[in-house]
Design a protein around this motif. Structure first.
Motif, PDB file in Angstrom:
ATOM      1  N   VAL A   1      29.625  10.650  -8.666  1.00 49.66           N
ATOM      2  CA  VAL A   1      31.026  10.962  -8.923  1.00 49.66           C
ATOM      3  C   VAL A   1      31.137  12.324  -9.599  1.00 49.66           C
ATOM      4  CG1 VAL A   1      33.093  10.199 -10.167  1.00 49.66           C
ATOM      5  CG2 VAL A   1      31.526   8.509  -9.230  1.00 49.66           C
ATOM      6  N   LYS A   2      32.130  13.097  -9.169  1.00 50.66           N
ATOM      7  CA  LYS A   2      32.430  14.384  -9.802  1.00 50.66           C
ATOM      8  C   LYS A   2      33.910  14.374 -10.159  1.00 50.66           C
ATOM      9  CE  LYS A   2      32.157  18.831 -10.755  1.00 50.66           C
ATOM     10  NZ  LYS A   2      31.615  19.338 -11.942  1.00 50.66           N
ATOM     11  N   HIS A   3      34.199  14.397 -11.454  1.00 44.00           N
ATOM     12  CA  HIS A   3      35.582  14.439 -11.918  1.00 44.00           C
ATOM     13  C   HIS A   3      35.993  15.906 -11.975  1.00 44.00           C
ATOM     14  CE1 HIS A   3      35.498  10.205 -12.996  1.00 44.00           C
ATOM     15  NE2 HIS A   3      34.295  10.430 -13.489  1.00 44.00           N
TER      16      HIS A   3
ATOM     17  N   ASN B   1      37.678  11.732  -1.616  1.00 44.08           N
ATOM     18  CA  ASN B   1      38.361  12.274  -2.785  1.00 44.08           C
ATOM     19  C   ASN B   1      39.731  11.632  -2.960  1.00 44.08           C
ATOM     20  OD1 ASN B   1      39.056  13.918  -0.397  1.00 44.08           O
ATOM     21  ND2 ASN B   1      40.363  15.039  -1.806  1.00 44.08           N
TER      22      ASN B   1
ATOM     23  N   GLN C   1      42.545  10.143  -6.483  1.00 44.78           N
ATOM     24  CA  GLN C   1      42.742   9.848  -7.892  1.00 44.78           C
ATOM     25  C   GLN C   1      42.656   8.346  -8.118  1.00 44.78           C
ATOM     26  OE1 GLN C   1      46.415  11.502  -9.320  1.00 44.78           O
ATOM     27  NE2 GLN C   1      45.789  13.603  -8.885  1.00 44.78           N
ATOM     28  N   TYR C   2      42.239   7.961  -9.322  1.00 44.46           N
ATOM     29  CA  TYR C   2      42.125   6.548  -9.658  1.00 44.46           C
ATOM     30  C   TYR C   2      43.470   5.834  -9.506  1.00 44.46           C
ATOM     31  CZ  TYR C   2      37.438   7.155 -11.685  1.00 44.46           C
ATOM     32  OH  TYR C   2      36.103   7.401 -11.875  1.00 44.46           O
TER      33      TYR C   2
ATOM     34  N   THR D   1      39.204  12.899  -7.899  1.00 45.14           N
ATOM     35  CA  THR D   1      37.797  12.666  -8.195  1.00 45.14           C
ATOM     36  C   THR D   1      37.068  12.663  -6.865  1.00 45.14           C
ATOM     37  OG1 THR D   1      38.388  11.339 -10.113  1.00 45.14           O
ATOM     38  CG2 THR D   1      36.169  11.039  -9.232  1.00 45.14           C
TER      39      THR D   1
ATOM     40  N   SER E   1      38.324   2.453 -12.725  1.00 39.57           N
ATOM     41  CA  SER E   1      37.441   3.326 -13.504  1.00 39.57           C
ATOM     42  C   SER E   1      36.167   2.600 -13.933  1.00 39.57           C
ATOM     43  CB  SER E   1      38.187   3.838 -14.735  1.00 39.57           C
ATOM     44  OG  SER E   1      37.328   4.575 -15.575  1.00 39.57           O
TER      45      SER E   1
END
Length: 149
Positions: free
Chosen positions: A82-84, A50, A52-53, A100, A68
């Motif tokens: 993937v789960k946002h 987990n 963040q981009y 994410t 992304s």
């Protein structure tokens, strides 16, 4: 991945492989499946990653937009799931982007008897993501809030 072609020029096989490697290296593993430890001594963490981009972008050295697009390509190829997580509002009314969650779409196990890898038929990536969300909520591994009450 050898035959993957993108309309987006900077998205090359090398960049996609870099992002996949970064995700897989950061993913938690249940070590008993690889070391032969007993069920009692296994680690109970979900096999997720987990982040963040924007953090991934900073670590890898490519734009978050390219990260992304790589994630989208890997998801389209059926390699990762993937789960946002939803955005949330803090006490001051400020909106924040949540991490994410990434997991493998499939998993291989090493069979010590035959000395070969085999596909784990019991593995369900959707359950792994749900377990990951629950784990992060309960264990407070994230400084952010996954779902508002």
């Amino acid at each position: 991945m050898k035959s993957y072609k993108s309309q987006y020029k900077p998205l090359t096989n090398s960049i996609v492989l870099l992002v996949l490697s970064y995700i897989r290296l950061g993913m938690w593993r249940r070590t008993y499946q690889y070391t032969g430890e007993s069920e009692k001594t296994k680690k109970d963490k979900p096999e997720i990653f987990n982040k963040q981009y924007s953090e991934m972008s900073s670590d890898i050295g490519i734009s978050s937009r390219l990260v992304s697009r790589c994630v989208d390509a890997l998801e389209d190829m059926g390699i990762i799931a993937v789960k946002h997580m939803p955005r949330f509002k803090d006490e001051t009314g400020q909106w924040h982007t949540e991490d994410t969650i990434f997991t493998n779409k499939y998993r291989y196990l090493y069979d010590t008897r035959t000395r070969k890898h085999k596909l784990d038929s019991d593995y369900d990536y959707e359950k792994e993501i749900q377990y990951g969300i629950k784990f992060l909520q309960e264990r407070k591994y994230s400084s952010k809030k996954f779902y508002q009450d």
